[in-house]
Motif scaffolding. Sequence first.
Motif, PDB file in Angstrom:
ATOM      1  N   GLY A  70       1.245  -1.538   0.179  1.00 20.27           N
ATOM      2  CA  GLY A  70       0.148  -0.136  -0.084  1.00 20.27           C
ATOM      3  C   GLY A  70       0.538   1.012   0.156  1.00 20.27           C
ATOM      4  N   PRO A 123       0.296  10.382  10.282  1.00 22.25           N
ATOM      5  CA  PRO A 123      -0.481   9.056  10.800  1.00 22.25           C
ATOM      6  C   PRO A 123      -0.182   8.028  10.522  1.00 22.25           C
ATOM      7  CG  PRO A 123      -1.969  10.920  10.092  1.00 22.25           C
ATOM      8  CD  PRO A 123      -1.117  10.741   8.786  1.00 22.25           C
ATOM      9  N   PHE A 124      -0.149   7.996   9.418  1.00 20.63           N
ATOM     10  CA  PHE A 124      -0.396   6.161   9.250  1.00 20.63           C
ATOM     11  C   PHE A 124       1.040   6.321   7.644  1.00 20.63           C
ATOM     12  CE2 PHE A 124      -4.380   7.306   9.071  1.00 20.63           C
ATOM     13  CZ  PHE A 124      -5.330   6.090   9.397  1.00 20.63           C
ATOM     14  N   ALA A 184       6.905   6.054   4.665  1.00 28.34           N
ATOM     15  CA  ALA A 184       6.363   7.579   4.126  1.00 28.34           C
ATOM     16  C   ALA A 184       6.865   7.770   3.557  1.00 28.34           C
ATOM     17  CB  ALA A 184       7.709   8.107   5.457  1.00 28.34           C
ATOM     18  N   ALA A 206       2.061   4.631  17.630  1.00 31.13           N
ATOM     19  CA  ALA A 206       0.640   5.901  18.484  1.00 31.13           C
ATOM     20  C   ALA A 206      -0.383   4.866  17.168  1.00 31.13           C
ATOM     21  CB  ALA A 206       0.279   6.880  18.953  1.00 31.13           C
ATOM     22  N   THR A 207      -1.979   5.456  17.527  1.00 33.13           N
ATOM     23  CA  THR A 207      -2.448   4.836  16.727  1.00 33.13           C
ATOM     24  C   THR A 207      -2.777   6.894  15.931  1.00 33.13           C
ATOM     25  OG1 THR A 207      -4.293   6.326  18.078  1.00 33.13           O
ATOM     26  CG2 THR A 207      -4.207   3.766  18.153  1.00 33.13           C
TER      27      THR A 207
HETATM   28  C1  LIG Z   1      -1.288   1.698   3.598  1.00 32.86           C
HETATM   29  S1  LIG Z   1       0.153   1.808   4.732  1.00 32.86           S
HETATM   30  C2  LIG Z   1       0.906   3.387   4.634  1.00 32.86           C
HETATM   31  C3  LIG Z   1       1.155   3.832   3.322  1.00 32.86           C
HETATM   32  C4  LIG Z   1       2.374   4.639   3.782  1.00 32.86           C
HETATM   33  N1  LIG Z   1       1.807   5.666   2.714  1.00 32.86           N
HETATM   34  C5  LIG Z   1       3.500   4.752   2.392  1.00 32.86           C
HETATM   35  O1  LIG Z   1       3.508   5.678   1.688  1.00 32.86           O
HETATM   36  O2  LIG Z   1       4.294   3.612   3.118  1.00 32.86           O
HETATM   37  C6  LIG Z   1      -0.800   2.225   6.522  1.00 32.86           C
HETATM   38  C7  LIG Z   1       0.213   2.262   7.477  1.00 32.86           C
HETATM   39  O3  LIG Z   1      -0.733   2.288   8.656  1.00 32.86           O
HETATM   40  C8  LIG Z   1      -0.543   1.465   9.705  1.00 32.86           C
HETATM   41  N2  LIG Z   1      -1.934   1.413  11.014  1.00 32.86           N
HETATM   42  C9  LIG Z   1      -3.086   0.393   9.866  1.00 32.86           C
HETATM   43  N3  LIG Z   1      -3.519   1.110  11.446  1.00 32.86           N
HETATM   44  C10 LIG Z   1      -3.101   2.280  12.279  1.00 32.86           C
HETATM   45  C11 LIG Z   1      -3.993   3.116  13.352  1.00 32.86           C
HETATM   46  N4  LIG Z   1      -4.948   2.679  14.317  1.00 32.86           N
HETATM   47  N5  LIG Z   1      -3.337   3.655  13.813  1.00 32.86           N
HETATM   48  C12 LIG Z   1      -2.048   4.231  13.271  1.00 32.86           C
HETATM   49  N6  LIG Z   1      -1.623   3.230  12.116  1.00 32.86           N
HETATM   50  C13 LIG Z   1      -2.440   2.574  11.234  1.00 32.86           C
HETATM   51  C14 LIG Z   1      -0.149   0.435   9.173  1.00 32.86           C
HETATM   52  O4  LIG Z   1       1.301  -0.308   9.981  1.00 32.86           O
HETATM   53  C15 LIG Z   1       0.092   0.972   7.750  1.00 32.86           C
HETATM   54  O5  LIG Z   1       1.780   0.903   8.072  1.00 32.86           O
END
Ligand SMILES: C[S@@+](CC[C@H](N)C(=O)[O-])C[C@H]1O[C@@H](n2cnc3c(N)ncnc32)[C@H](O)[C@@H]1O
Length: 304
Positions: free
Chosen positions: A20, A43-44, A48, A167-168
């Motif tokens: 993703g 945040p996710f 990065a 964190a979330t």
């Molecule tokens: C789609 S990926 C992000 C990809 C990123 N934009 C990249 O370019 O690689 C989603 C990320 O959200 C994290 N994740 C899942 N649930 C989460 C939550 N409740 N809070 C924060 N991070 C979370 C996962 O560990 C994962 O690394």
Amino acid sequence: MRVGNPELATPVTPFLKWAGGKRWLSALVAQLLQHDTGRHIEPFAGSAACFFASTVTKTLLCDINAELIGCYQIVRDRPEELITGLSSLGIDPETFYAVRKQRPRSALARAIRFLYLNRTAFNGLYRVNLDGAFNVPFGCKPTTVLCDVDVLRACSIRLAHATLITATYSEALARATANDSVFVDPPYTVKHNYNAFRRYNEHLFSWSDQVRLARRANALAERGIRLVIANAFHIDVRRLYSPTRFHAFAISRSTNMAATPDKRGTCEELLLVSHSLGFSRRAVRRLIDSEFPGRVQSARLLST
Ligand SMILES: C[S@@+](CC[C@H](N)C(=O)[O-])C[C@H]1O[C@@H](n2cnc3c(N)ncnc32)[C@H](O)[C@@H]1O
């Protein structure tokens, strides 16, 4: 915020492969979120990709995955020890399964293991079982390089001003202030779905998480905070975001998540750009068109 030292403010390649991951979208997001004040917040974070593609240096990277954030801390603070640790490991199934079995305690050893598994596991996937044990099989190309030293050093420099938190997303969004720009990229879940990757994500990020996230994002956009959001292109997801706060577009792209090449195809992704960024709908469309010619559609609520 950009800093005076040009070495710090150069886009670099992310050092992780990530399911993703948004490397394909990162040049566009970097253009949309370009700003001279405030922080870049993810945040996710995952790999990065959008932060590394930008020239912003002050950033807050947050992810629920503690091993991932621990690895960022070591890349930022102890890159040479990480490079030395990786250089002693071979790329073969025996070494892979031995490393996979280890449960190292020190932050450095955990980062070495994390990066090794990221480079050598099937499709670069990160997946753990209910006991928290990493369970992806060996599966890298013969040409795999464990660590591109130049990339790792460049990423370390780019992370010098980064705040890193396990964190979330909710905690990262709570820290956003008026000058910050936020790139939101949650795991993709939709109400009903028949795609194995998305079904897997549902355990991690449910539909009610999507609803809560959208509520927070709408409120932040209302307060004038700049946001770009990527998500699954689905009418139920689109409906969660206020059309008076976000421009919405569907971008089609080729996908390679399937295990075999014959199952690979195209999919559509939703891109939401908050009005608080100050772009007209037409300007956003022009920017997307220049990155993805002929692959963008409007995702206005009334026309979907
Ligand atoms: C789609 S990926 C992000 C990809 C990123 N934009 C990249 O370019 O690689 C989603 C990320 O959200 C994290 N994740 C899942 N649930 C989460 C939550 N409740 N809070 C924060 N991070 C979370 C996962 O560990 C994962 O690394």
